[in-house]
Design a protein around this motif. Structure first.
Motif, PDB file in Angstrom:
ATOM      1  N   SER A 575      45.749  37.947  59.926  1.00 36.89           N
ATOM      2  CA  SER A 575      46.092  37.413  58.714  1.00 36.89           C
ATOM      3  C   SER A 575      44.725  36.913  58.078  1.00 36.89           C
ATOM      4  O   SER A 575      43.799  36.409  58.791  1.00 36.89           O
ATOM      5  CB  SER A 575      47.005  36.212  58.566  1.00 36.89           C
ATOM      6  OG  SER A 575      46.726  35.111  59.364  1.00 36.89           O
ATOM      7  N   GLN A 576      44.351  37.078  56.694  1.00 36.60           N
ATOM      8  CA  GLN A 576      43.144  36.548  56.279  1.00 36.60           C
ATOM      9  C   GLN A 576      43.429  35.053  56.262  1.00 36.60           C
ATOM     10  O   GLN A 576      44.262  34.478  56.215  1.00 36.60           O
ATOM     11  CB  GLN A 576      42.944  37.158  54.872  1.00 36.60           C
ATOM     12  CG  GLN A 576      43.000  38.680  54.828  1.00 36.60           C
ATOM     13  CD  GLN A 576      41.641  39.008  55.321  1.00 36.60           C
ATOM     14  OE1 GLN A 576      40.781  38.579  55.524  1.00 36.60           O
ATOM     15  NE2 GLN A 576      41.234  40.475  54.953  1.00 36.60           N
ATOM     16  N   PRO A 577      42.024  34.435  56.138  1.00 35.21           N
ATOM     17  CA  PRO A 577      41.956  33.010  56.096  1.00 35.21           C
ATOM     18  C   PRO A 577      42.619  32.226  54.791  1.00 35.21           C
ATOM     19  O   PRO A 577      43.198  31.099  54.860  1.00 35.21           O
ATOM     20  CB  PRO A 577      40.578  32.536  56.015  1.00 35.21           C
ATOM     21  CG  PRO A 577      39.756  33.853  55.811  1.00 35.21           C
ATOM     22  CD  PRO A 577      40.697  34.802  56.050  1.00 35.21           C
ATOM     23  N   TRP A 578      43.026  33.073  53.738  1.00 35.66           N
ATOM     24  CA  TRP A 578      43.684  32.560  52.616  1.00 35.66           C
ATOM     25  C   TRP A 578      45.165  32.958  52.378  1.00 35.66           C
ATOM     26  O   TRP A 578      45.994  32.295  51.587  1.00 35.66           O
ATOM     27  CB  TRP A 578      43.212  33.187  51.295  1.00 35.66           C
ATOM     28  CG  TRP A 578      42.921  34.678  51.152  1.00 35.66           C
ATOM     29  CD1 TRP A 578      44.064  35.641  51.029  1.00 35.66           C
ATOM     30  CD2 TRP A 578      41.890  35.592  51.594  1.00 35.66           C
ATOM     31  NE1 TRP A 578      43.602  36.662  51.053  1.00 35.66           N
ATOM     32  CE2 TRP A 578      42.280  36.878  51.569  1.00 35.66           C
ATOM     33  CE3 TRP A 578      40.476  35.005  52.054  1.00 35.66           C
ATOM     34  CZ2 TRP A 578      41.469  38.034  51.756  1.00 35.66           C
ATOM     35  CZ3 TRP A 578      39.642  36.276  52.318  1.00 35.66           C
ATOM     36  CH2 TRP A 578      40.269  37.555  52.240  1.00 35.66           C
ATOM     37  N   LEU A 579      45.853  33.493  53.710  1.00 30.47           N
ATOM     38  CA  LEU A 579      47.247  33.359  53.877  1.00 30.47           C
ATOM     39  C   LEU A 579      47.570  32.460  54.638  1.00 30.47           C
ATOM     40  O   LEU A 579      47.008  32.345  55.951  1.00 30.47           O
ATOM     41  CB  LEU A 579      47.676  34.867  54.341  1.00 30.47           C
ATOM     42  CG  LEU A 579      49.117  34.968  54.569  1.00 30.47           C
ATOM     43  CD1 LEU A 579      49.933  34.815  53.647  1.00 30.47           C
ATOM     44  CD2 LEU A 579      49.203  36.315  55.491  1.00 30.47           C
ATOM     45  N   ILE A 580      48.439  31.594  54.142  1.00 27.74           N
ATOM     46  CA  ILE A 580      48.570  29.948  55.003  1.00 27.74           C
ATOM     47  C   ILE A 580      50.253  30.162  55.087  1.00 27.74           C
ATOM     48  O   ILE A 580      50.996  30.501  54.509  1.00 27.74           O
ATOM     49  CB  ILE A 580      48.337  28.812  54.141  1.00 27.74           C
ATOM     50  CG1 ILE A 580      46.996  29.164  53.276  1.00 27.74           C
ATOM     51  CG2 ILE A 580      48.597  27.738  54.525  1.00 27.74           C
ATOM     52  CD1 ILE A 580      45.763  29.067  54.218  1.00 27.74           C
TER      53      ILE A 580
END
Length: 603
Positions: A575-580
Motif C-alpha cells: 500500500s502507498q503511504p496515504w492509504l491508511i
C-alpha cells in the motif's frame, strides 16, 4: 512618476489580498478521498445471483449487505451483525434460526423506487434467497444455497423447472418466513451448526429489492442497488468500475475486535475507533490484465494499492520476502499472509481422454500430476509466493493440517513414465508421442489465458509434458469465457484459483461433491463414498470426529485425482503511504469502508 498615495494604495491592496488568501483556501471544498487500484481479471457483472468470480464479488459486498459479516480485524475470524440487530436465536437443534433486523436501514435512492425512500425488511432477504433457486436465473452458486437445506426451496425450484417457468416468488415456503417487518426465520431440513458462518461469509446473500430487479429486468447486472456504503456510478465493462459513497448510508461507526497481541490491528483500532464509515468518497478500479503496466501504475502513484504484487516483480519488490528498501523509503507498507487460498488444475471427469474412474484413467491423471514440477512452478513463476499443497482443504480452515502429506505434491517423472507404460499409454506409431491404450492419439487440450503470466505457466507445462512424450495443445481465452466453458463441461483441464469464504474446510470440498457438478464441482467428480462423507460433515458439529472425516475426504481426492491442487498462495499486497488502515481480509475482499486516504501525503 508614481505618487506616494498610489504606491500606498497598491501596497494596501496587496496586503488585503494576502490576508484574504488563507480564508479563501479554508473555504475551498476539500478534495475527495479516492481509492484507486486495479484488477488483473475482468468482472462479469454485479447481480449477486448471477456471479461467482472473486473480482465481481469484491464489488458486490460494498453495494449489497448480508445479515452478518466477519469482523475486519479479528483473527481467528468472528461473525458480527451487519444488517441484523443481533446474533441469531438458534433452536430446534440448529434447524431453526430466527434473525431480527435493525430498523431504519434504507436502499440507495433509485428510479425503481419512484422517488420514495425504501426501507430494508425481512421480506427482502426471503426474496433474495429465493432468487438463487430461480431456474430462469441459473445462478452459478445455487448448489451452495440448496446445500443449506432450506425447507421447501428445492421443491419450489423443481416445480418451476417442471412447469418451464420462473420461480413463483409469492408462494410461501416453510424455510423462509418474514414473521414481521423486521424478523426473518430460516427453517432447515437438517442441523446446520455453521449457518452463521455461511451467512457472514456469503457476500452473495446481500439483500436485493424486488422492485429493482423487476424494473431493470435483464439489465439488472448493470444496475446494482443495495443498502451498502457504496453505489455504482460508472461501469465500462472490462475496463473501469467507479463507485461513490452512498449519500444516504446510515450512521455506522468503525468498530473491531483485534486480538490483544495483534499490534497492527490494535493500531488501526486506536486510530479509527468511533469514526463514521465509509471514510473515503470514491473508489476507481481499472482492469489491467498485463502485469507490467499494472505494477508501473502503482509505482507511479496512480494506484494506491498493489493488490497482489505481480510475480514478475516479486524479486525486486520483496527481496527476501521483505519490502525493498527503495519502496520502504517512500513510506510504502507490505501486507503479507498465507491466504486461505489455492491454485489447482481440474480434470473434466466426463472427458473421454482424462475423465473416468477406471484404473487406466486414474493412472493417466496421476502420471500428469507426478510429471508436473510444482516446486519449480513456485520458484520460477510464482517467485516463492506459495507453499506446496497436499489437498484441496486450504489454510485457516477446519481440516487443514500443515503436517499432512500426500502424493499431491510429489514430483517424480520416472514414476509418471512407468505408470503410463504400465497402463498402455505408449508410442504405438513411432512418432515419438504417446498414444492412448486403444491406439488413438493422446492429446491434452489445456485451457489458458492470453497474458504474460499465463504464458509462463504454459511454458513450464510444455516442458513437463514434453519430458513425458505427451502431446499438448494450449488454447487461450479470456477468463470469464473460460469459466463459462468450464461450468458447461467443455474444457478438458484448466488451472485456476479459489479463495475460501469461511473457516469451514468443507467449503472447498464442494469442488468434489457430486450434486455440485457443473457449479462449484467443475471437475464433475461423482463418487458415492465421497458424497456420503460430505453429507455427514454438513450436519456434524466441529470436533475430532468431523476432522477424521475431512482426512478421509482428502485421501479420496489424492486417490482419484479429479483435481490436482498445486499450491496455497502467499498474498503480498503493498500500500502507498496515504492509504491508511488497510489489511487484507482473510475470507472476503470487503475493506473499502474500513480504510482512509490522507490526501496530504499524496505526491
Amino acid at each position: 512618476m508614481r505618487t506616494p498615495f498610489a504606491f500606498l494604495t497598491k501596497l494596501l491592496g496587496a496586503a488585503a489580498l494576502l490576508t484574504a488568501l488563507p480564508l479563501a483556501q479554508a473555504q475551498a471544498p476539500t478534495a475527495p478521498k479516492v481509492l484507486r487500484y486495479a484488477f488483473q481479471i475482468a468482472e462479469t457483472g454485479f447481480d449477486p445471483a448471477q456471479i461467482s468470480d472473486d473480482y465481481s464479488r469484491t464489488i458486490t459486498p460494498h453495494i449489497f449487505e448480508a445479515l452478518y459479516a466477519f469482523d475486519y480485524l479479528a483473527l481467528p475470524v468472528k461473525a458480527k451483525p451487519l444488517t441484523a440487530a443481533a446474533l441469531p436465536e438458534v433452536t430446534n437443534d440448529f434447524k431453526t434460526w430466527t434473525i431480527r433486523l435493525k430498523p431504519g436501514i434504507y436502499f440507495a435512492d433509485d428510479p425503481a423506487f419512484k422517488g420514495k425512500k425504501r426501507e430494508l425488511t425481512a421480506q427482502d432477504y426471503v426474496y433474495s434467497f429465493k432468487r438463487f433457486a430461480d431456474p430462469k436465473i441459473n445462478a452459478p452458486l445455487y448448489a451452495g444455497v440448496e446445500e443449506l437445506g432450506i425447507q421447501g426451496l428445492l421443491a419450489l425450484r423443481n416445480k418451476a423447472i417442471a412447469e418451464k417457468r420462473a420461480l413463483d416468488y409469492d408462494a410461501p415456503i416453510a424455510g423462509l418466513r418474514a414473521l414481521d417487518r423486521y424478523t426473518l426465520q430460516i427453517n432447515l431440513d437438517q442441523a446446520r451448526p455453521r449457518l452463521l458462518d455461511n451467512l457472514a461469509s456469503n457476500d452473495l446473500m446481500g439483500a436485493v429489492a424486488r422492485e429493482v430487479v423487476e424494473f431493470y429486468g435483464e439489465r439488472i447486472s448493470e444496475h446494482p442497488v443495495g443498502t451498502g456504503p457504496f453505489v455504482l456510478k460508472q461501469w465500462r465493462r472490462s475496463s473501469l468500475i467507479v463507485l461513490e459513497k452512498n449519500p444516504g448510508y446510515r450512521e455506522r461507526f468503525f468498530e473491531a475486535e483485534p486480538a490483544a497481541d495483534d499490534a497492527e490491528g490494535q493500531a488501526i483500532l486506536t486510530r479509527f475507533k468511533g469514526r463514521h464509515i465509509p471514510m473515503i468518497d470514491r473508489v476507481e478500479i481499472s482492469i489491467i490484465e498485463e502485469s507490467q503496466p499494472r505494477w508501473l501504475s502503482f509505482l507511479n502513484g496512480e494506484a494506491d494499492l498493489s493488490f497482489i504484487v505481480p510475480n514478475e516483480f516479486v524479486n525486486s519488490a520483496l527481496p527476501g520476502n521483505k519490502l525493498a528498501p527503495n519502496l520502504a523509503k517512500r513510506g510504502m507498507r507490505l501486507h503479507r499472509i498465507l491466504a486461505a487460498d489455492e491454485a489447482f488444475t481440474f480434470f473434466n471427469m466426463e472427458d473421454p481422454t482424462v475423465g473416468g474412474y477406471t484404473p487406466d484413467k486414474v493412472a493417466l491423471r496421476r502420471a500428469i500430476s507426478l510429471g508436473l514440477d510444482v516446486e519449480r512452478e513456485i520458484r520460477q513463476v510464482r517467485r516463492g509466493q506459495a507453499v506446496l499443497a497436499q489437498s484441496h482443504v486450504v489454510p485457516h480452515t477446519s481440516g487443514y493440517d500443515p503436517k499432512y502429506r500426500s502424493e499431491m505434491s510429489t514430483y517424480d517423472p520416472a514414476r509418471a513414465a512407468a505408470l503410463l507404460d504400465a497402463y498402455g499409454y505408449v508410442d504405438r506409431d513411432g512418432d515419438g508421442w504417446r498414444d492412448m491404450p486403444d491406439g488413438s492419439p493422446l492429446l491434452l487440450e489445456v485451457a489458458t489465458q492470453p497474458d504474460s503470466q499465463s504464458r509462463q505457466y504454459d511454458e513450464l507445462w510444455q516442458r513437463s509434458f514434453d519430458a513425458l512424450h505427451i502431446r499438448v495443445k494450449f488454447f487461450a481465452g479470456k477468463w470469464p469465457e473460460q469459466m463459462k466453458s468450464a461450468r458447461a463441461g467443455k474444457l478438458m483441464l484448466w488451472m485456476m484459483g479459489n479463495t475460501a469464504n469461511s473457516p469451514d474446510g468443507l467449503e472447498t470440498l464442494q469442488y468434489l461433491y457430486g450434486p455440485q457438478a457443473g457449479n462449484q464441482n467443475i471437475s464433475r467428480f461423482r463418487l458415492k463414498e465421497f458424497d456420503e462423507l460430505y453429507e455427514r460433515m454438513l450436519v456434524m458439529p466441529d470436533g475430532p470426529e468431523r476432522e477424521a472425516l475431512l482426512l478421509k475426504a482428502k485421501r479420496i481426492q489424492a486417490a482419484y485425482l479429479p483435481i490436482k491442487t498445486h499450491v496455497h498462495r502467499i498474498r503480498s499486497d503493498i500500500s502507498q503511504p496515504w492509504l491508511i488502515g488497510y489489511r487484507r481480509p482473510m475470507f472476503r475482499n470487503e475493506f473499502w469502508h474500513f480504510v482512509d486516504i490522507d490526501n496530504g501525503l499524496r505526491p
